[in-house]
Design a protein around this motif. Structure first.
Motif, short mmCIF file in Angstrom:
data_model
loop_
_atom_site.label_atom_id
_atom_site.label_comp_id
_atom_site.label_asym_id
_atom_site.label_seq_id
_atom_site.Cartn_x
_atom_site.Cartn_y
_atom_site.Cartn_z
N GLU A 221 -27.65 -73.61 72.74
CA GLU A 221 -27.37 -72.18 74.13
C GLU A 221 -28.54 -70.72 73.86
O GLU A 221 -28.73 -70.44 75.03
CB GLU A 221 -25.95 -71.74 73.46
CG GLU A 221 -25.86 -70.10 74.36
CD GLU A 221 -24.26 -69.85 73.66
OE1 GLU A 221 -23.20 -69.88 74.47
OE2 GLU A 221 -24.52 -68.84 72.31
N LEU A 222 -29.38 -70.48 72.63
CA LEU A 222 -30.09 -69.99 71.97
C LEU A 222 -31.02 -69.70 73.02
O LEU A 222 -32.06 -69.24 73.66
CB LEU A 222 -30.12 -69.47 70.97
CG LEU A 222 -29.03 -68.45 69.83
CD1 LEU A 222 -29.72 -68.98 68.02
CD2 LEU A 222 -29.42 -67.52 69.35
N PHE A 223 -32.00 -71.47 73.45
CA PHE A 223 -32.55 -71.61 73.66
C PHE A 223 -32.72 -72.10 75.19
O PHE A 223 -33.69 -71.85 75.96
CB PHE A 223 -33.55 -73.41 72.79
CG PHE A 223 -33.98 -72.69 71.05
CD1 PHE A 223 -35.15 -72.12 71.59
CD2 PHE A 223 -33.46 -73.75 70.53
CE1 PHE A 223 -35.79 -72.28 70.25
CE2 PHE A 223 -33.97 -73.32 69.24
CZ PHE A 223 -35.16 -72.84 68.79
N ASP B 289 -24.09 -63.49 69.63
CA ASP B 289 -24.02 -62.05 70.80
C ASP B 289 -25.16 -62.21 71.40
O ASP B 289 -26.03 -61.78 71.53
CB ASP B 289 -24.39 -60.67 70.01
CG ASP B 289 -24.08 -59.23 71.05
OD1 ASP B 289 -23.80 -59.51 72.07
OD2 ASP B 289 -23.91 -58.19 69.87
N ARG B 290 -24.50 -62.84 72.77
CA ARG B 290 -25.10 -62.46 73.95
C ARG B 290 -26.58 -61.45 74.84
O ARG B 290 -27.19 -61.94 75.33
CB ARG B 290 -24.92 -63.46 74.83
CG ARG B 290 -24.41 -65.15 73.83
CD ARG B 290 -23.79 -66.09 75.10
NE ARG B 290 -25.09 -66.57 76.40
CZ ARG B 290 -24.60 -67.55 77.10
NH1 ARG B 290 -23.49 -68.10 77.00
NH2 ARG B 290 -25.85 -68.24 77.67
N SER B 291 -25.63 -60.72 73.86
CA SER B 291 -26.41 -59.37 74.71
C SER B 291 -27.45 -59.32 73.83
O SER B 291 -28.22 -57.67 74.25
CB SER B 291 -25.19 -58.25 74.15
OG SER B 291 -25.12 -57.97 72.79
N ARG B 292 -27.93 -59.81 73.06
CA ARG B 292 -29.05 -59.41 71.64
C ARG B 292 -29.84 -60.21 72.07
O ARG B 292 -29.82 -61.14 72.74
CB ARG B 292 -28.93 -59.75 70.58
CG ARG B 292 -27.81 -58.88 69.50
CD ARG B 292 -27.37 -59.25 68.30
NE ARG B 292 -28.71 -59.19 67.22
CZ ARG B 292 -28.31 -59.81 66.00
NH1 ARG B 292 -26.73 -60.34 66.18
NH2 ARG B 292 -29.18 -59.76 65.41
N PRO B 293 -30.87 -60.22 72.11
CA PRO B 293 -32.65 -60.62 72.22
C PRO B 293 -32.51 -62.31 71.83
O PRO B 293 -32.06 -62.23 70.37
CB PRO B 293 -33.96 -60.37 72.28
CG PRO B 293 -32.94 -58.81 72.00
CD PRO B 293 -32.13 -58.33 72.12
#
Length: 257
Positions: free
Chosen positions: A137-139, A88-92
Motif C-alpha cells: 500500500e505504501l509503495f 496514516d495515509r495523510s502522512r508522506p
C-alpha cells in the motif's frame, strides 16, 4: 501380661495436585527469554519446558516441534509492530516507511536472539502477510505500479532485516545488545588497530566504519534505497518502466552493456 494390639494403616495414596496450566503465550515467552539469554541452541523444547516448569510433553500439546515454536514466535514479534505509525495515509509515504523501518529495528534489536529466525525461514503467517500488505500500500501511494510495488517491498524487507541481522551478528555474545554508543566505541577500538600500511583506506575510514551498526547508518542506507525507488517511479511515469524479471540476455551483448 497385657497384650497390646497395634494396627498399621496402609499408606495413604498421595493425591496429585492440579495439573500445571499452560498457555501458548507462556511457551513463547520462555522461548524468547531463552533466545535472548543463550541464543538459538538454548531454546530447545526441553529448555522451554524447564523454564515454564512442565514436562516436555506439555509443550508438544501446543506445538509439534521446535520449528513450530520459532515460527509462532516470529509471528508474535511481527504482530507487535505498531501499524498505526505507518497506516496514516495523510502522512508522506517516505515518512511512513521510515517509521515502519525504525519500529521494526527497535523491536528486533530488543530481541537479538530472534533476528536469525526472521531471515532463516519463510514469513508467511497472518502478521507477516499484513506487514507485506501495508508495504504494498505504501509503495502504491508512492506512485509505483503493482509489479514495481511488489519488487520495492521485497527490496525494503531485504534491506531492513539484512541490516538488523548484520548489526546483531556484530555482537558475538548472546544476550541483549549493549547501548549503541558503547558498541560503536568497541568497534572503533578494534578498527583502530587496522594496520594503515596494509589497509590505508580502511584505517582512514575507521570512525565511519564504526558507525555501520548505528541508527544514523541505518537511516542513511534506507533513504538511499528509497531514493532509488523514487527515481524508478519517476522513470516509469516517463514510460521507461522496469525490465522483465528473468529476461534472457544475449551473451554477445553482455559486454556492450
Amino acid at each position: 501380661m497385657e497384650t497390646v494390639v497395634t494396627t498399621s494403616e496402609p499408606p495413604r495414596r498421595r493425591r496429585s495436585g492440579p495439573r500445571r496450566a499452560l498457555t501458548e503465550n507462556e511457551i513463547l515467552d520462555a522461548a524468547l527469554w531463552l533466545l535472548d539469554d543463550g541464543g538459538a541452541n538454548a531454546a530447545s523444547i526441553r529448555g522451554i519446558a524447564a523454564k515454564v516448569g512442565v514436562a516436555p510433553n506439555a509443550v508438544y500439546t501446543y506445538f509439534p516441534d521446535k520449528a513450530a515454536v520459532m515460527k509462532a514466535l516470529v509471528e508474535r514479534l511481527l504482530g507487535e509492530v505498531d501499524h498505526d505509525v505507518f497506516a496514516d495515509r495523510s502522512r508522506p509515504w517516505r515518512e511512513r516507511v521510515e517509521a515502519l523501518a525504525l519500529d521494526l529495528r527497535a523491536h528486533l534489536s530488543a530481541h537479538p536472539g530472534a533476528v536469525s529466525l526472521m531471515v532463516g525461514g519463510p514469513m508467511n503467517g497472518p502478521h507477516a502477510l499484513a506487514l507485506n500488505e501495508r508495504l504494498l500500500e505504501l509503495f502504491a501511494d508512492s506512485g509505483l505500479d503493482p509489479t514495481a510495488a511488489a519488487r520495492a517491498t521485497y527490496l525494503l524487507i531485504v534491506y531492513v532485516f539484512g541490516s538488523i541481522a548484520l548489526e546483531v551478528a556484530d555482537q558475538h555474545e548472546p544476550g541483549p545488545l549493549p547501548p549503541e554508543p558503547d558498541r560503536m566505541a568497541t568497534r572503533e577500538r578494534a578498527l583502530s588497530a587496522t594496520l594503515a600500511g596494509h589497509f590505508p583506506r580502511s584505517a582512514a575510514a575507521a570512525s565511519t566504519m564504526a558507525g555501520y551498526i548505528s541508527t544514523g547508518q541505518y537511516l542513511w542506507g534506507l533513504r538511499r534505497v528509497l531514493d532509488g525507488i523514487t527515481a524508478r517511479a519517476a522513470a516509469s511515469s516517463d514510460g521507461e518502466g522496469d525490465s522483465v524479471v528473468g529476461e534472457e540476455v544475449d551473451p554477445s551483448k553482455r559486454q556492450a552493456r
